[in-house]
Scaffold this motif. Structure first.
Motif: not given
Ligand code: NAD
Length: 432
Positions: A294-319
């Protein structure tokens, strides 16, 4: 009563504070000197809602104290609670008993009068027998009984749960020990059910409960996947299911997978115990495997959304692994962030309570923001990973102005989807 508590972690400390508040004299021992020094200075090493006031009050009235001396905590105690860690063994993933065995061996020589040794730690079936044996070998004249007193408190709500337990489970093979525990928990008489059972049954209750809750989370995550494919909305589905009293509404929130210091290790330990006893616990085995995916799948969902962006900057809320705590142990956020870092993402994160603990695990691999708006500044995508209430208050218009790309993956379904879409966000919740 005089109570000795071994281990001042997420269980030992709130339990000590609670028992002192009930009028007992509590001495907590920990082997980490820095922790004990902090506690002696009236500082808390962990965050728990509502703990500070009771902690300071009971230190001031002399009912609560801290030491590194096992002797001081155990000698003359009516009850000694063992609340040390039982982490997964690095290879087999069974519960590693080294801290329990060390504590039992260390306490043995200080037993003077009759003492009840109660295991609060989550321990495999048969541990009570092992503790009994270890003490008897070390101290042949000791008069004691070993009971299982499994702890069900939730991190973040530990003080609330101490005073309002759903049930108190006592695994005791000795009537004398049962009487002592009845006396200790007298203030709860008539308020909560106290269940007495065989020691081995009590040891099993804790694992069976945690594995069931983990399974419930896995189940609702699978249903969320199903809703995503079919156009149903998991929020309505979960509500419809939860109102059935046979099912119950709790633990039906889909998300990035379960984590924390208990579910991952307890499911693995339970599965190991099953295999060891020739009982293949198929539901638990599957839950463990799917939760990791599940956790890998979520990471992939995020990365897929920004696959067109060069060096994407990701804001994470909640650790933190959930709201209300600063605990990042086995937090899904830690794994998801690490998986995204592997793909060279730049991450700026914010958590209301867990920044310090997250920094211990992630170091300078990510940047840390002072607040949620600083985290989203110039971000290509916002990912919400912990269900902090504070995140619900995000002003989406401001967020939209601050972000570079208007993308949101809301893994806790906290935000108003319709509003986000109306403001031009590419919004994706879970199971919606
Ligand atoms: P923790 O790691 O936060 O705390 C354990 C403490 O025990 C540490 O401070 C450590 O230094 C101390 N310790 C270890 N060996 C010692 C020794 N020989 N003498 C003195 N101190 C010693 O662990 P925790 O989260 O409090 O969990 C403790 C147990 O309770 C585990 O078995 C866990 O599964 C169970 N449990 C935890 C929770 C939870 O929410 N954290 C809930 C229910 C049950």
């Amino acid at each position: 009563m005089k109570i000795g508590i071994i281990g001042t972690g997420y269980v030992g400390l709130p339990t000590g504070v609670g028992l002192a508040e009930l009028g007992n004299t509590v001495i907590c021992v920990d082997k980490i000197k820095e922790k004990v020094d902090m506690l002696k200075n009236g500082e808390l090493p962990i965050y728990e809602d509502g703990m500070t006031e009771l902690f300071q009050k009971n230190i001031a009235n002399g009912r609560l104290s801290f030491t590194t001396s096992m002797k001081k905590a155990v000698e003359g105690a009516d009850v000694v609670l063992i609340a040390v860690g039982t982490p997964p063994h690095p290879v087999t993933k069974e519960a590693d008993m080294k801290y329990i065995h060390a504590a039992a061996t260390e306490l043995a020589e200080y037993l003077t009068d009759y003492t009840v040794i109660a295991t609060k730690s989550t321990v495999p079936v048969g541990t009570g027998d092992d503790i009994e044996q270890l003490i008897s070998i070390r101290n042949k004249t000791a008069r004691f009984d070993v009971i299982s007193l499994p702890e069900f408190l939730r991190e973040g709500y530990a003080i609330h749960d101490f005073f309002n337990p759903d049930r108190i489970v006592v695994g005791s093979n000795s009537e004398k020990a049962s009487q002592v525990i009845k006396e200790l928990y007298k203030p709860f008489e008539g308020k909560t059910e106290m269940l007495f059972m065989k020691r081995r049954s009590a040891e099993t209750v804790k694992y069976a409960s945690n594995a069931f809750l983990a399974m419930k989370i896995h189940y609702i995550n699978e249903m969320a996947n199903f809703c995503e494919k079919t156009g149903a909305d998991i929020r309505d589905v979960a509500k419809g299911m939860g109102l059935d009293s046979r099912i119950g509404a709790k633990f039906l929130n889909p998300g990035p997978g379960y984590g924390g210091s208990c579910f991952p290790k307890d499911t693995m330990a339970m599965a190991y115990m099953g295999r060891k006893n020739d009982v293949y616990l198929s539901l638990i085995e599957t839950t463990i495997q799917k939760n990791a995916e599940r956790k890998k799948e979520i990471a992939n969902r995020v990365l897929k959304k920004v696959e067109e962006v060069e060096n994407p900057k990701i804001a994470v809320l909640g650790l933190a692994f959930k709201d209300g705590t600063d605990d990042c142990r086995e937090s899904p956020a830690m794994e998801i962030v690490s998986a995204m870092l592997e793909q060279d993402a730049h991450i700026m994160a914010y958590d209301p309570k867990a920044m310090k603990n997250a920094a211990l695990l992630l170091g300078d691999k990510i940047s840390y923001a002072d607040d949620m708006y600083q985290a989203v500044k110039d971000a290509d995508i916002l990912v919400i990973l912990t269900e902090w209430k504070e995140f619900k208050t995000l002003d989406l218009e401001t967020v939209g102005d601050l972000m570079k790309g208007k993308r949101i993956i809301d893994c806790r379904n906290l935000l108003d989807k319709e509003k986000a879409i109306s403001l031009g966000f590419d919004y994706q919740g879970i199971g919606q």
